[in-house]
Design a protein around this motif. Structure first.
Motif, PDB file in Angstrom:
ATOM      1  N   GLU A 117      31.842  47.971  32.345  1.00  0.00           N
ATOM      2  CA  GLU A 117      32.588  48.468  31.187  1.00  0.00           C
ATOM      3  C   GLU A 117      34.093  48.295  31.377  1.00  0.00           C
ATOM      4  OE1 GLU A 117      31.543  52.513  30.261  1.00  0.00           O
ATOM      5  OE2 GLU A 117      29.399  52.029  30.190  1.00  0.00           O
ATOM      6  N   MET A 118      34.575  48.591  32.578  1.00  0.00           N
ATOM      7  CA  MET A 118      36.015  48.457  32.845  1.00  0.00           C
ATOM      8  C   MET A 118      36.447  46.997  32.752  1.00  0.00           C
ATOM      9  SD  MET A 118      36.796  51.333  35.831  1.00  0.00           S
ATOM     10  CE  MET A 118      36.951  50.067  37.020  1.00  0.00           C
ATOM     11  N   MET A 119      35.635  46.086  33.299  1.00  0.00           N
ATOM     12  CA  MET A 119      35.977  44.671  33.227  1.00  0.00           C
ATOM     13  C   MET A 119      35.976  44.188  31.785  1.00  0.00           C
ATOM     14  SD  MET A 119      34.305  42.792  36.521  1.00  0.00           S
ATOM     15  CE  MET A 119      32.733  43.632  36.575  1.00  0.00           C
ATOM     16  N   GLU A 121      41.440  43.649  26.383  1.00  0.00           N
ATOM     17  CA  GLU A 121      42.890  43.865  26.391  1.00  0.00           C
ATOM     18  C   GLU A 121      43.641  42.556  26.602  1.00  0.00           C
ATOM     19  OE1 GLU A 121      43.790  46.867  29.293  1.00  0.00           O
ATOM     20  OE2 GLU A 121      42.774  48.434  28.163  1.00  0.00           O
ATOM     21  N   ALA A 122      43.112  41.686  27.449  1.00  0.00           N
ATOM     22  CA  ALA A 122      43.750  40.391  27.682  1.00  0.00           C
ATOM     23  C   ALA A 122      43.759  39.566  26.397  1.00  0.00           C
ATOM     24  CB  ALA A 122      43.042  39.638  28.806  1.00  0.00           C
ATOM     25  N   PHE A 123      42.636  39.551  25.675  1.00  0.00           N
ATOM     26  CA  PHE A 123      42.589  38.805  24.416  1.00  0.00           C
ATOM     27  C   PHE A 123      43.521  39.410  23.375  1.00  0.00           C
ATOM     28  CE2 PHE A 123      38.283  37.219  25.853  1.00  0.00           C
ATOM     29  CZ  PHE A 123      38.694  35.911  26.029  1.00  0.00           C
ATOM     30  N   ALA A 124      43.616  40.740  23.350  1.00  0.00           N
ATOM     31  CA  ALA A 124      44.537  41.389  22.414  1.00  0.00           C
ATOM     32  C   ALA A 124      45.985  41.019  22.761  1.00  0.00           C
ATOM     33  CB  ALA A 124      44.348  42.904  22.447  1.00  0.00           C
ATOM     34  N   ALA A 125      46.298  40.978  24.044  1.00  0.00           N
ATOM     35  CA  ALA A 125      47.651  40.603  24.462  1.00  0.00           C
ATOM     36  C   ALA A 125      47.948  39.149  24.096  1.00  0.00           C
ATOM     37  CB  ALA A 125      47.811  40.823  25.966  1.00  0.00           C
ATOM     38  N   ILE A 126      46.950  38.286  24.233  1.00  0.00           N
ATOM     39  CA  ILE A 126      47.135  36.876  23.869  1.00  0.00           C
ATOM     40  C   ILE A 126      47.469  36.762  22.391  1.00  0.00           C
ATOM     41  CG2 ILE A 126      45.906  34.684  23.551  1.00  0.00           C
ATOM     42  CD1 ILE A 126      44.395  35.387  26.206  1.00  0.00           C
ATOM     43  N   GLU A 127      46.712  37.475  21.560  1.00  0.00           N
ATOM     44  CA  GLU A 127      46.975  37.439  20.117  1.00  0.00           C
ATOM     45  C   GLU A 127      48.360  37.991  19.801  1.00  0.00           C
ATOM     46  OE1 GLU A 127      45.222  35.899  17.704  1.00  0.00           O
ATOM     47  OE2 GLU A 127      44.092  35.201  19.455  1.00  0.00           O
ATOM     48  N   THR A 128      48.752  39.046  20.492  1.00  0.00           N
ATOM     49  CA  THR A 128      50.075  39.632  20.272  1.00  0.00           C
ATOM     50  C   THR A 128      51.168  38.652  20.682  1.00  0.00           C
ATOM     51  OG1 THR A 128      49.199  41.854  20.620  1.00  0.00           O
ATOM     52  CG2 THR A 128      51.579  41.574  20.831  1.00  0.00           C
ATOM     53  N   LEU A 129      50.988  37.990  21.824  1.00  0.00           N
ATOM     54  CA  LEU A 129      51.979  37.012  22.273  1.00  0.00           C
ATOM     55  C   LEU A 129      52.097  35.856  21.275  1.00  0.00           C
ATOM     56  CD1 LEU A 129      51.250  36.894  26.097  1.00  0.00           C
ATOM     57  CD2 LEU A 129      53.354  37.692  25.007  1.00  0.00           C
ATOM     58  N   ARG A 130      50.972  35.419  20.735  1.00  0.00           N
ATOM     59  CA  ARG A 130      51.014  34.327  19.746  1.00  0.00           C
ATOM     60  C   ARG A 130      51.743  34.767  18.488  1.00  0.00           C
ATOM     61  NH1 ARG A 130      45.101  32.352  21.265  1.00  0.00           N
ATOM     62  NH2 ARG A 130      45.721  30.756  22.765  1.00  0.00           N
ATOM     63  N   SER A 152      48.625  31.472  29.070  1.00  0.00           N
ATOM     64  CA  SER A 152      47.755  30.748  30.015  1.00  0.00           C
ATOM     65  C   SER A 152      47.284  31.655  31.138  1.00  0.00           C
ATOM     66  CB  SER A 152      48.501  29.550  30.608  1.00  0.00           C
ATOM     67  OG  SER A 152      48.787  28.616  29.613  1.00  0.00           O
ATOM     68  N   PHE A 153      48.186  32.482  31.647  1.00  0.00           N
ATOM     69  CA  PHE A 153      47.833  33.425  32.708  1.00  0.00           C
ATOM     70  C   PHE A 153      46.748  34.385  32.231  1.00  0.00           C
ATOM     71  CE2 PHE A 153      48.433  37.600  34.694  1.00  0.00           C
ATOM     72  CZ  PHE A 153      48.271  37.283  36.029  1.00  0.00           C
ATOM     73  N   LEU A 154      46.929  34.933  31.029  1.00  0.00           N
ATOM     74  CA  LEU A 154      45.959  35.887  30.484  1.00  0.00           C
ATOM     75  C   LEU A 154      44.619  35.224  30.182  1.00  0.00           C
ATOM     76  CD1 LEU A 154      48.289  37.969  28.162  1.00  0.00           C
ATOM     77  CD2 LEU A 154      47.136  38.773  30.230  1.00  0.00           C
ATOM     78  N   GLU A 155      44.646  33.988  29.707  1.00  0.00           N
ATOM     79  CA  GLU A 155      43.395  33.270  29.459  1.00  0.00           C
ATOM     80  C   GLU A 155      42.637  33.051  30.768  1.00  0.00           C
ATOM     81  OE1 GLU A 155      44.522  30.751  25.423  1.00  0.00           O
ATOM     82  OE2 GLU A 155      44.937  29.860  27.386  1.00  0.00           O
ATOM     83  N   GLY A 156      43.364  32.714  31.834  1.00  0.00           N
ATOM     84  CA  GLY A 156      42.731  32.551  33.147  1.00  0.00           C
ATOM     85  C   GLY A 156      42.146  33.859  33.650  1.00  0.00           C
ATOM     86  N   ARG A 157      42.887  34.931  33.457  1.00  0.00           N
ATOM     87  CA  ARG A 157      42.400  36.247  33.873  1.00  0.00           C
ATOM     88  C   ARG A 157      41.138  36.616  33.098  1.00  0.00           C
ATOM     89  NH1 ARG A 157      46.487  41.198  33.605  1.00  0.00           N
ATOM     90  NH2 ARG A 157      47.271  40.235  35.509  1.00  0.00           N
ATOM     91  N   ALA A 158      41.124  36.331  31.804  1.00  0.00           N
ATOM     92  CA  ALA A 158      39.952  36.633  30.978  1.00  0.00           C
ATOM     93  C   ALA A 158      38.740  35.828  31.446  1.00  0.00           C
ATOM     94  CB  ALA A 158      40.249  36.353  29.507  1.00  0.00           C
ATOM     95  N   ARG A 159      38.945  34.552  31.816  1.00  0.00           N
ATOM     96  CA  ARG A 159      37.836  33.731  32.323  1.00  0.00           C
ATOM     97  C   ARG A 159      37.298  34.305  33.638  1.00  0.00           C
ATOM     98  NH1 ARG A 159      41.041  29.590  30.304  1.00  0.00           N
ATOM     99  NH2 ARG A 159      42.012  29.244  32.333  1.00  0.00           N
ATOM    100  N   GLU A 160      38.208  34.724  34.523  1.00  0.00           N
ATOM    101  CA  GLU A 160      37.792  35.325  35.798  1.00  0.00           C
ATOM    102  C   GLU A 160      36.995  36.605  35.562  1.00  0.00           C
ATOM    103  OE1 GLU A 160      41.331  35.968  38.087  1.00  0.00           O
ATOM    104  OE2 GLU A 160      41.723  33.828  38.312  1.00  0.00           O
ATOM    105  N   LEU A 161      37.463  37.419  34.635  1.00  0.00           N
ATOM    106  CA  LEU A 161      36.756  38.665  34.319  1.00  0.00           C
ATOM    107  C   LEU A 161      35.370  38.369  33.750  1.00  0.00           C
ATOM    108  CD1 LEU A 161      39.670  40.753  32.807  1.00  0.00           C
ATOM    109  CD2 LEU A 161      38.308  41.383  34.800  1.00  0.00           C
ATOM    110  N   GLU A 162      35.286  37.359  32.910  1.00  0.00           N
ATOM    111  CA  GLU A 162      33.992  36.998  32.320  1.00  0.00           C
ATOM    112  C   GLU A 162      33.008  36.555  33.408  1.00  0.00           C
ATOM    113  OE1 GLU A 162      32.546  34.136  28.687  1.00  0.00           O
ATOM    114  OE2 GLU A 162      34.639  34.742  28.788  1.00  0.00           O
ATOM    115  N   ALA A 163      33.487  35.761  34.374  1.00  0.00           N
ATOM    116  CA  ALA A 163      32.624  35.323  35.472  1.00  0.00           C
ATOM    117  C   ALA A 163      32.192  36.517  36.320  1.00  0.00           C
ATOM    118  CB  ALA A 163      33.352  34.286  36.331  1.00  0.00           C
ATOM    119  N   SER A 164      33.115  37.423  36.579  1.00  0.00           N
ATOM    120  CA  SER A 164      32.784  38.622  37.358  1.00  0.00           C
ATOM    121  C   SER A 164      31.787  39.493  36.605  1.00  0.00           C
ATOM    122  CB  SER A 164      34.039  39.432  37.665  1.00  0.00           C
ATOM    123  OG  SER A 164      34.892  38.706  38.524  1.00  0.00           O
ATOM    124  N   GLU A 165      31.958  39.595  35.299  1.00  0.00           N
ATOM    125  CA  GLU A 165      31.029  40.391  34.486  1.00  0.00           C
ATOM    126  C   GLU A 165      29.615  39.839  34.599  1.00  0.00           C
ATOM    127  OE1 GLU A 165      32.357  41.910  30.437  1.00  0.00           O
ATOM    128  OE2 GLU A 165      33.992  40.530  30.918  1.00  0.00           O
TER     129      GLU A 165
END
Length: 145
Positions: free
Chosen positions: A31-33, A39-48, A97-110
């Protein structure tokens, strides 16, 4: 027909409880991941949208459903927490790019954590079936107890 060993039953019940607790811990971790990924995807949208804002004015959430309009003087430079209480300045695109990479890592960990949970559930089902069979066997041996 011989009676099931009470120590074995106790041991099986212990393992069933332990696996259940482990599954709960992994479920909370999952759940935390998931929340971090969202949150990473929300931040990406905000940055865009920050890069697209004409006058640099954005809504800044304060918490509790309250936001204020804020003007960002340089929307192309953002601060990114990279871990261990370290924050660095990055360009808007680098931060995305950093946040997208973090999101991919989290998805793999999930996925790995979800597999672990499934393995634990399988083991729990096997133990529960063994316990059930042992209890049914006991009832057949001594139905009056």
């Amino acid at each position: 027909m011989e009676q099931a060993d009470p120590r074995e039953l106790q041991s099986l019940q212990y393992y069933l409880n332990e696996y259940g607790q482990q599954a709960e811990v992994f479920a909370r971790q999952l759940e935390m991941m998931d929340q971090q990924r969202v949150e990473a995807f929300a931040a990406i949208e905000t940055l865009r949208s920050l890069g697209e804002a004409q006058d640099g004015t954005v809504l800044l959430p304060l918490g509790g459903g309250v936001s204020v309009r804020a003007t960002v003087p340089d929307p192309e430079k953002v601060l990114v927490a990279i871990g261990a209480d370290v924050t660095v300045e990055r360009s808007n695109e680098d931060a995305i790019s950093f946040l997208e990479g973090r999101a991919r890592e989290l998805e793999a960990s999930e996925k790995k954590v979800a597999e672990t949970i499934e393995n634990l559930k399988g083991q729990m089902n096997e133990i529960a079936a063994r316990l059930d069979a042992a209890y049914r066997q006991q009832q057949q041996i001594a139905p009056g107890r």
